[in-house]
Design a protein around this motif. Structure first.
Motif, mmCIF file in Angstrom:
data_model
loop_
_atom_site.group_PDB
_atom_site.id
_atom_site.type_symbol
_atom_site.label_atom_id
_atom_site.label_comp_id
_atom_site.label_asym_id
_atom_site.label_seq_id
_atom_site.Cartn_x
_atom_site.Cartn_y
_atom_site.Cartn_z
ATOM 1 N N VAL A 24 0.838 -1.204 0.000
ATOM 2 C CA VAL A 24 0.000 0.000 0.000
ATOM 3 C C VAL A 24 0.869 1.249 0.000
ATOM 4 O O VAL A 24 0.632 2.198 -0.757
ATOM 5 N N ALA A 25 1.918 1.249 0.836
ATOM 6 C CA ALA A 25 2.820 2.405 0.900
ATOM 7 C C ALA A 25 3.520 2.633 -0.433
ATOM 8 O O ALA A 25 3.649 3.779 -0.899
ATOM 9 N N GLY A 26 3.979 1.539 -1.064
ATOM 10 C CA GLY A 26 4.623 1.664 -2.362
ATOM 11 C C GLY A 26 3.680 2.197 -3.417
ATOM 12 O O GLY A 26 4.055 3.039 -4.256
ATOM 13 N N GLY A 27 2.433 1.730 -3.394
ATOM 14 C CA GLY A 27 1.444 2.220 -4.354
ATOM 15 C C GLY A 27 1.140 3.691 -4.154
ATOM 16 O O GLY A 27 1.050 4.454 -5.124
ATOM 17 N N LEU A 28 0.990 4.113 -2.898
ATOM 18 C CA LEU A 28 0.713 5.527 -2.627
ATOM 19 C C LEU A 28 1.909 6.403 -3.000
ATOM 20 O O LEU A 28 1.733 7.516 -3.510
ATOM 21 N N LEU A 29 3.118 5.896 -2.757
ATOM 22 C CA LEU A 29 4.317 6.633 -3.162
ATOM 23 C C LEU A 29 4.354 6.792 -4.677
ATOM 24 O O LEU A 29 4.699 7.870 -5.192
ATOM 25 N N ALA A 30 3.994 5.727 -5.388
ATOM 26 C CA ALA A 30 3.958 5.794 -6.852
ATOM 27 C C ALA A 30 2.954 6.833 -7.336
ATOM 28 O O ALA A 30 3.224 7.585 -8.283
ATOM 29 N N VAL A 31 1.791 6.889 -6.693
ATOM 30 C CA VAL A 31 0.775 7.883 -7.050
ATOM 31 C C VAL A 31 1.314 9.292 -6.832
ATOM 32 O O VAL A 31 1.156 10.181 -7.685
ATOM 33 N N ALA A 32 1.975 9.504 -5.691
ATOM 34 C CA ALA A 32 2.521 10.826 -5.383
ATOM 35 C C ALA A 32 3.593 11.242 -6.385
ATOM 36 O O ALA A 32 3.603 12.386 -6.870
ATOM 37 N N LEU A 33 4.486 10.321 -6.723
ATOM 38 C CA LEU A 33 5.552 10.635 -7.683
ATOM 39 C C LEU A 33 4.984 10.913 -9.067
ATOM 40 O O LEU A 33 5.457 11.813 -9.774
ATOM 41 N N ALA A 34 3.967 10.138 -9.465
ATOM 42 C CA ALA A 34 3.335 10.373 -10.763
ATOM 43 C C ALA A 34 2.637 11.733 -10.786
ATOM 44 O O ALA A 34 2.676 12.456 -11.790
#
Length: 403
Positions: free
Chosen positions: A148-158
Motif C-alpha cells: 500500500v505504501a509503495g502504491g501511494l508513493l507511486a501515485v505521489a511521484l506520478a
C-alpha cells in the motif's frame, strides 16, 4: 556483550517484518507504475502481459529450486542474498531501454523474488517456531502495508510528474542499503537431522498445503487482475472509481492479517481455513451479483478480508509439517502456491472470453469452496512448533509482550 535469546528473537521478529514490508514496497511501486513503463517503452497490453508472465514463470521456477538449494545454504544466507537482489533487479527494470532488455530484467526480478519470497517465509517460520506462537499473518501484514505504501508513493511521484525511471530507480537505490542492513537481524536455523529415507522426499501433507495455497493465490490474483475491468466494463464506472477496488482490497487484506494470528490461536487452523473459504465464496458471490459499483467494491473487500489469512497459515503449517526439513517444505509450498498467480488470470480470462466477465469471476466461488473442503484434511495440532520440530507448549505471557 552477547545478546540474550529474548532480545535476539525480538530483533529477528522485527527484521522479518521489515523484510516483508520492504519487498512489499518494491512490488507496490513496480505494479503501480506499470503504466509509466508502458509509456516509456511504447508497450501494448500484450507486451505488458509478457513482462508479467516472464517474471512470474521465473519466480515460480526459482521457488521450486529453493527446495534443494536451501538444504545446502540455509535460509538466512539465501535471504541475505535474495532481498538485496530484488532491489537491484527493480533498478535494472527501471533502466531498461528496450523490450528485450526489459524481459531479461523482469526474469531477473522473478528469480530474485523467488528467492526472497520463499526464504522470508522460511525465516518467518523459524521465528514463529522459536516464539512458539502464531506470527505469520503479522509478517504478511507487513507485506500488505508495504505494498500500500509503495502504491501511494507511486501515485505521489506520478502526480509530481517524476519520470518513471527516476522514481523507480530512486526507490531501488534507497531500498538496497536497507535490505543489506536488515539481513543481520536474521536467525540462523539449527542443524537439522537428516532422515534415513530420501532427504528430498517430503510428506504428502506438504503438497496438500501447497494446493490450498495455490487456490488462495489464484483468488488473490483475481482481484488484482480483474476487479478494475469488472467495474469499468460490466458496471460502467469511471476509471477513477474502477481503480478504487484494489486499494480497498489491500486495506481489507492488511486488516484481516492483523487479527489472523489471534483467530488461529482461538479457533485452530482447520476452523479458520473452513471459515475463510466460505466467506471468500460469499464475497465473490456479492461481486458477481452486485447491482452497483458500491456493492461490487464491498464484495472485493470481503473477499480480501477472508482470503488473506490462507497463505500465511499455509506457510506456517508447512514449517511444522516436515520436521527436519522445514525450509524445503516452505519452498515447495511457495512454488506450488505462487503458480496460482499465473494460472488464475488465464483460467478466468478463458472462461470470460467464452461467456462473460461476471461468469469468469464466478468460477472463483467454486475455488473458494475447495479451500473449505480441503480444510478437513489439513493439520490441526498446535499453531506453531518449537525449534526442534516438536509440538510446542503454549507460550508464556511474557513472550507475547516481548515480541
Amino acid at each position: 556483550m552477547q545478546s540474550s535469546p529474548a532480545s535476539t528473537l525480538r530483533r529477528a521478529h522485527r527484521g522479518v517484518v521489515a523484510t516483508f514490508a520492504l519487498v512489499g514496497v518494491v512490488n507496490g511501486i513496480l505494479a503501480a507504475r506499470l503504466p509509466g513503463l508502458a509509456v516509456k517503452l511504447g508497450l501494448d497490453t500484450g507486451d505488458v502481459g509478457l513482462v508479467i508472465l516472464s517474471w512470474g514463470i521465473a519466480a515460480t521456477a526459482t521457488m521450486q529450486c529453493m527446495r534443494w538449494i536451501v538444504a545446502a545454504l540455509g535460509n538466512r544466507l539465501l535471504l541475505r542474498i535474495g532481498t538485496p537482489l530484488v532491489t537491484v533487479a527493480v533498478g535494472l527494470i527501471a533502466l531498461s531501454s528496450s523490450f528485450p532488455l526489459l524481459l531479461a530484467a523482469a526474469a531477473g526480478f522473478g528469480v530474485a523474488s523467488g528467492i526472497a519470497e520463499a526464504m522470508m517465509n522460511a525465516q518467518g517460520s523459524l521465528v514463529e517456531r522459536r516464539a512458539e506462537r502464531p506470527l505469520m499473518n503479522g509478517f504478511h501484514a507487513g507485506w500488505s502495508a508495504g505494498a500500500v505504501a509503495g502504491g501511494l508513493l507511486a501515485v505521489a511521484l506520478a502526480a509530481l510528474d517524476v519520470p518513471y525511471t527516476a522514481s523507480v530507480l530512486g526507490v531501488a537505490v534507497i531500498a538496497l542499503p536497507l535490505a543489506l542492513a536488515v539481513g543481520w537481524t536474521y536467525l540462523d536455523e539449527p542443524a537439522e537431522e537428516e532422515e534415513a529415507t530420501d532427504r528430498h522426499k517430503l510428506p504428502g501433507i506438504v503438497y496438500l498445503i501447497g494446493a490450498v495455497a495455490f487456490l488462495a493465490l489464484l483468488l488473490e490474483g483475481l482481484v488484482a487482475d480483474w476487479s478494475g475491468l469488472l467495474l469499468a466494463r460490466e458496471l460502467h464506472t469511471t476509471e477513477a472509481v474502477a481503480a478504487i477496488a484494489y486499494p480497498v482490497y489491500e486495506l481489507a487484506t492488511f486488516s484481516g492479517r492483523l487479527f489472523g494470528d489471534r483467530l488461529r490461536l482461538r479457533c485452530g487452523s482447520r476452523s479458520i481455513l473452513a471459515a475463510a473459504g466460505a466467506t471468500t465464496a460469499l464475497g465473490v458471490l456479492l461481486v458477481v451479483t452486485a447491482p452497483s459499483a458500491v456493492w461490487a467494491i464491498a464484495g472485493f473487500a470481503l473477499t480480501g478480508l477472508a482470503v488473506c489469512i490462507v497463505v500465511p497459515l499455509c506457510m506456517s503449517l508447512a514449517g511444522s509439517a516436515a520436521p527436519g526439513h522445514s525450509d524445503a517444505a516452505i519452498a515447495q509450498v511457495s512454488a506450488i502456491g505462487y503458480a496460482g498467480l499465473l494460472v488464475g488470470p488465464v483460467l478466468i480470462g478463458f472462461v470470460a472470453e467464452a461467456t462473460t466477465l461476471r461468469t469468469g469471476i464466478a468460477t472463483a466461488i467454486a475455488v473458494a469452496l475447495l479451500i473449505t473442503a480441503a480444510s478437513r484434511r489439513m493439520p490441526q495440532g498446535r499453531p506453531a512448533t518449537g525449534a526442534g520440530g516438536s509440538p510446542a507448549a503454549p507460550a508464556p505471557a511474557r513472550d507475547t509482550a516481548e515480541l
